[in-house]
Design an enzyme around this catalytic site. Sequence first.
Site, short mmCIF file in Angstrom:
data_model
loop_
_atom_site.label_atom_id
_atom_site.label_comp_id
_atom_site.label_asym_id
_atom_site.label_seq_id
_atom_site.Cartn_x
_atom_site.Cartn_y
_atom_site.Cartn_z
N LEU A 80 20.92 70.05 84.87
CA LEU A 80 20.87 69.49 83.51
C LEU A 80 21.85 70.20 82.59
CD1 LEU A 80 17.01 69.24 82.84
CD2 LEU A 80 18.62 67.34 83.07
N GLY A 83 24.75 77.81 81.68
CA GLY A 83 25.17 78.78 80.66
C GLY A 83 25.46 80.09 81.33
N GLY A 84 25.69 81.13 80.51
CA GLY A 84 25.98 82.45 81.04
C GLY A 84 24.85 82.99 81.90
N GLY A 86 22.80 81.22 83.93
CA GLY A 86 22.57 80.51 85.18
C GLY A 86 22.51 79.01 84.90
N CYS A 87 21.67 78.31 85.66
CA CYS A 87 21.62 76.84 85.55
C CYS A 87 20.23 76.34 85.23
CB CYS A 87 22.03 76.23 86.89
SG CYS A 87 23.80 76.07 87.08
N LYS A 103 14.77 76.73 84.91
CA LYS A 103 15.88 77.59 84.54
C LYS A 103 15.99 78.68 85.61
CE LYS A 103 16.60 78.95 79.95
NZ LYS A 103 16.25 79.86 78.84
N ASP A 198 17.43 83.31 67.70
CA ASP A 198 18.56 82.52 68.20
C ASP A 198 18.30 81.03 67.99
OD1 ASP A 198 21.08 82.17 69.25
OD2 ASP A 198 20.43 82.23 71.34
#
Length: 340
Positions: A80, A83-84, A86-87, A103, A198
Site C-alpha cells: 500500500l 517509507g524509511g 519499511g513497507c 506495517k 507528527d
Amino acid sequence: MKSNHKLLIAVIAGSTAIVGAAIILCVFYIYYYRRKSHRQNVYRLSCLDSDKMSGSCRALMMDFKKIESATDNFRETNILGAGGFGCVYQGHLQPANISIAVKKLSNADAITQFQTEVELLSKIEHPNIITLLGYCIHGETRLLVYQLMHNGSLETQLHGPSKGSALTWHLRLKIALDVARGLEYLHKHCRPRIIHRDLKSSNILLDSNFNAKLSDFGLAILDGSQKKSQLKLSGTLGYVAPEYLLDAPPHTQSTVSWAMPQLTDRTKLPNIVDPVIANSMDMKHLYQVAAVALLCIQPEPSYRPLIADILLSLVPLVPVELGGTLRDEKSLKPATYVHT
Ligand SMILES: *[C@@H]1O[C@H](CO)[C@@H](O)[C@H](O)[C@H]1NC(C)=O
Ligand SMILES: *[C@@H]1O[C@H](CO)[C@@H](O)[C@H](O)[C@H]1NC(C)=O
C-alpha cells in the site's frame, strides 16, 4: 590445636556471612536504585513483556505465519505504501476475512517506534484513532497489524491522482473535526497525556465513509515522560509548531509562514483555497476556519487554543449528518498508562 581450628572456622564462617550480607545489600540497593531511576524517566511498557495478551492490552501478539498468509507472503502487489521504516501491506486475516494493513518494520530506528506504537495504541479505543489489531516480533522483523482504512491517507486524497476531488468543503471540515476529536482524546482523556508529535496529512487515515483516524504513533510521547530539553527535534518540517523550527536549516518552507500573511487578510484569503472546492465553499465558514487556523499558528505557544476549544468552534461548521454534533465524550474509555 583443636581450639585454633574452631576459631579459624568461626572466622571464615563469620566473614563469609558478612561478605554475603554485603553482596545481598548491594544487589538490593542496585535493584532499588535502578527501579527508582527507571521510574523517573520511563512509563513502563508492559505489553511486550508477555507473549499473551495481558489484561490491559487489547492488541494481540500474532503468529508470523498467520500474517504471512494474510498478505500472500508479503507480495509486492499487496504493498500500500513504503517509507524509511519499511513497507505497508494490504491483506485479509482468516478465518474472519478481516481487511488489514500490515506495517513491516526492519531498520533499527523503527524498532523503538514499534515498541512505542504497541504500548500506546494497545490501550486506546477511540473512533478517531487507528485500531491496532495485533503485533508480531519475528527475528529482526517487527510487524504491526491495523484495521484497513479503505480510503487511504488524507495526503493521498489531496495530492494523489484524484487531486482532492473526492473531498468536498464539508467533508474536509468533517475530517478536521474528526482529527480534533482524536487529539482531544489524547490530550484530555489519556493519563498521562499523549503528545503525537507528527501530525500531518499522511498520518490522517480515512475509512470508506471518510471518517478520519490518527495513525503513526511511533514518535508520540507520554507527557512528562521525558524532559523537554532531552527531546530530539521530531516531526515533519512544514507541519511542526514554529518554535520547533528555530534550529531548522535556512530556506525551509513552512506551511505556517506561507499561510500566515494570507490568513490575516480577508482579501487574500480566497487565494489559498484549493480551487477544487472554491465553488462548494461557504465564505462565512471560510472566515471562521481562517480565524481558528490563525489562533493555532500563533508563535507564542500559550496563545494557541486548547484542542477542546478548537473542537467546539468546528462543530457548528460541519453538517449534522457528517457528525457535526457534540458527542458525549464521557462515554469514552480513558486510557491510563501506569508509571511503575
Ligand atoms: C475476503 O474479502 C474480500 C473482500 O473484502 C474478497 O474479495 C475475498 O474473496 C474474501 N476472501 C475469502 C476467502 O472469503
Ligand atoms: C473510498 O472507499 C470506498 C470503499 O472502498 C470506494 O468505493 C471509493 O471509491 C473510495 N473513494 C476514494 C475517493 O478513494
